[in-house]
Design an enzyme around this catalytic site. Structure first.
Site, PDB file in Angstrom:
ATOM      1  N   ASP A 133     -27.207  48.962   3.807  1.00 29.31           N
ATOM      2  CA  ASP A 133     -28.378  49.637   4.596  1.00 29.31           C
ATOM      3  C   ASP A 133     -29.301  48.538   5.109  1.00 29.31           C
ATOM      4  O   ASP A 133     -29.639  48.764   6.259  1.00 29.31           O
ATOM      5  CB  ASP A 133     -29.339  50.367   3.488  1.00 29.31           C
ATOM      6  CG  ASP A 133     -29.707  51.769   4.165  1.00 29.31           C
ATOM      7  OD1 ASP A 133     -28.903  52.026   5.296  1.00 29.31           O
ATOM      8  OD2 ASP A 133     -30.342  52.219   3.437  1.00 29.31           O
ATOM      9  N   LYS A 151     -19.527  53.468  19.728  1.00 22.19           N
ATOM     10  CA  LYS A 151     -19.013  54.531  19.087  1.00 22.19           C
ATOM     11  C   LYS A 151     -18.991  55.759  19.775  1.00 22.19           C
ATOM     12  O   LYS A 151     -18.261  56.703  19.869  1.00 22.19           O
ATOM     13  CB  LYS A 151     -19.495  54.610  17.619  1.00 22.19           C
ATOM     14  CG  LYS A 151     -19.022  53.547  16.962  1.00 22.19           C
ATOM     15  CD  LYS A 151     -19.826  53.468  15.339  1.00 22.19           C
ATOM     16  CE  LYS A 151     -19.166  52.289  14.276  1.00 22.19           C
ATOM     17  NZ  LYS A 151     -19.888  52.368  13.144  1.00 22.19           N
ATOM     18  N   GLY A 185     -26.790  29.593  27.200  1.00 23.23           N
ATOM     19  CA  GLY A 185     -27.042  30.244  28.659  1.00 23.23           C
ATOM     20  C   GLY A 185     -25.772  31.201  29.065  1.00 23.23           C
ATOM     21  O   GLY A 185     -26.032  32.073  29.707  1.00 23.23           O
ATOM     22  N   TYR A 214     -29.125  33.375   7.762  1.00 22.71           N
ATOM     23  CA  TYR A 214     -29.531  33.227   9.434  1.00 22.71           C
ATOM     24  C   TYR A 214     -31.042  33.344   9.380  1.00 22.71           C
ATOM     25  O   TYR A 214     -31.550  32.473  10.012  1.00 22.71           O
ATOM     26  CB  TYR A 214     -28.936  34.545  10.108  1.00 22.71           C
ATOM     27  CG  TYR A 214     -29.673  34.633  11.314  1.00 22.71           C
ATOM     28  CD1 TYR A 214     -29.059  33.980  12.430  1.00 22.71           C
ATOM     29  CD2 TYR A 214     -30.636  35.714  11.735  1.00 22.71           C
ATOM     30  CE1 TYR A 214     -29.387  34.208  13.777  1.00 22.71           C
ATOM     31  CE2 TYR A 214     -30.894  35.898  12.818  1.00 22.71           C
ATOM     32  CZ  TYR A 214     -30.701  35.052  14.112  1.00 22.71           C
ATOM     33  OH  TYR A 214     -30.884  35.252  15.314  1.00 22.71           O
TER      34      TYR A 214
END
Length: 297
Positions: free
Chosen positions: A259, A180, A8, A129
């Site tokens: 990459d 950036k 949350g 993941y």
């Protein structure tokens, strides 16, 4: 009806709260989802009738590549605990968020569809993941088959927007780009990871938040419903879109490191058949809104 949202205080959860303020949002400060006793207490305290499971360890390509063990262990434990706790507490409806990272690194035909999820290994740069999310889908399938529950999953593409994580260590590409660029002046050089070639479907966070109630209402199937816009832009194209809107002269260079997966675009055909027509926020509009949120002055 009481809707419990895990994660949350995270990026998506915090943004969703602005649209669904009457739902109950919990974070790691409230309950440790790695501890099953804490998860059982959470369900006892809240007694939800449905659950939106957003909680997870997330991060950018560098964070994923260097913390594979933590990404796998934390996500798998949280997912098992939340789904098990929901079932044992008698929760009739659960909607769990996967990611298009759960899909194979390479498929025979793009855009891939929901049926492709098990057709090859996940990309190496987010291997742990990706597999933790794929295992979550397998867990949901097991509960559906064995217990007949109305539990389902959806798979967002790369989510970005106001409220994203802009830190230097774990941010994804878009917030890293925004951070950036916000420090640049005319004539400066912008250095980005990789080569600029990989393609990504960037999903504006408010689009996803608008869809969640529709997914609760309409998505009751066993497929990991892909939530993604039609736009599939390269890293280089996205950087140029933001730079051009700011009207500054910047030299963009790439470091050729990490990459990542070249492309992972998924089809939204089943999504639109499920929830009906939807007009996604264009990247040009979404990135400008994100930049304005990050640099309001």
């Amino acid at each position: 009806m009481t809707t419990l949202v895990t994660g949350g205080s995270g990026f998506i959860g915090s943004r969703l709260r602005l649209k669904q303020s009457d739902w109950t949002y919990v974070s790691s400060k409230d309950y440790d989802l790695l501890d099953y006793s804490a998860v059982r207490q959470m369900f006892k305290d809240i007694s939800p009738t449905r659950v939106l499971h957003l909680a997870g360890r997330v991060g950018g390509i560098h964070d994923n590549a260097t913390n594979q063990v933590e990404f796998f262990e934390h996500n798998v434990l949280m997912n098992i605990n939340v789904v098990k706790g929901a079932y044992e507490s008698g929760v009739p409806r659960l909607l769990a968020s996967l990611s298009t990272c759960a899909f194979p690194d390479v498929v025979e035909k793009y855009p891939f569809t929901e049926e492709d999820i098990f057709n090859g290994p996940c990309a190496q740069t987010n291997f742990s993941y990706g597999y933790s999310k794929r295992l979550l889908h397998a867990l949901i399938l097991a509960y559906r088959e064995q217990h007949g529950v109305d539990y389902s999953t959806f798979s967002p593409s790369n989510v970005y927007g106001p409220g994203d994580h802009f830190d230097t260590e774990s941010s994804h590409f878009v917030p890293a780009l925004v951070r950036k660029v916000s420090h640049l002046e005319g004539g400066d050089t912008l250095e980005l990871w990789g080569t600029g070639a990989p393609l990504r479907q960037q999903l504006y966070v408010d689009d996803l938040c608008e869809m969640v109630p529709l997914l609760f209402r309409e998505h009751h199937g066993s497929l990991p419903l892909i939530v993604a816009p039609n736009e599939n832009l390269s890293i280089a194209e996205m950087a140029k879109i933001l730079i051009s809107q700011l009207n500054i002269n910047v030299n963009i260079v790439y470091n050729n490191n990490l990459d990542g997966q070249y492309r992972k675009d998924g089809s939204n055909d089943l999504l639109l058949k499920t929830i009906g027509p939807y007009e996604f926020t264009s990247f040009e509009s979404g990135i400008r809104q994100t930049y304005n949120w990050y640099t309001p002055f």
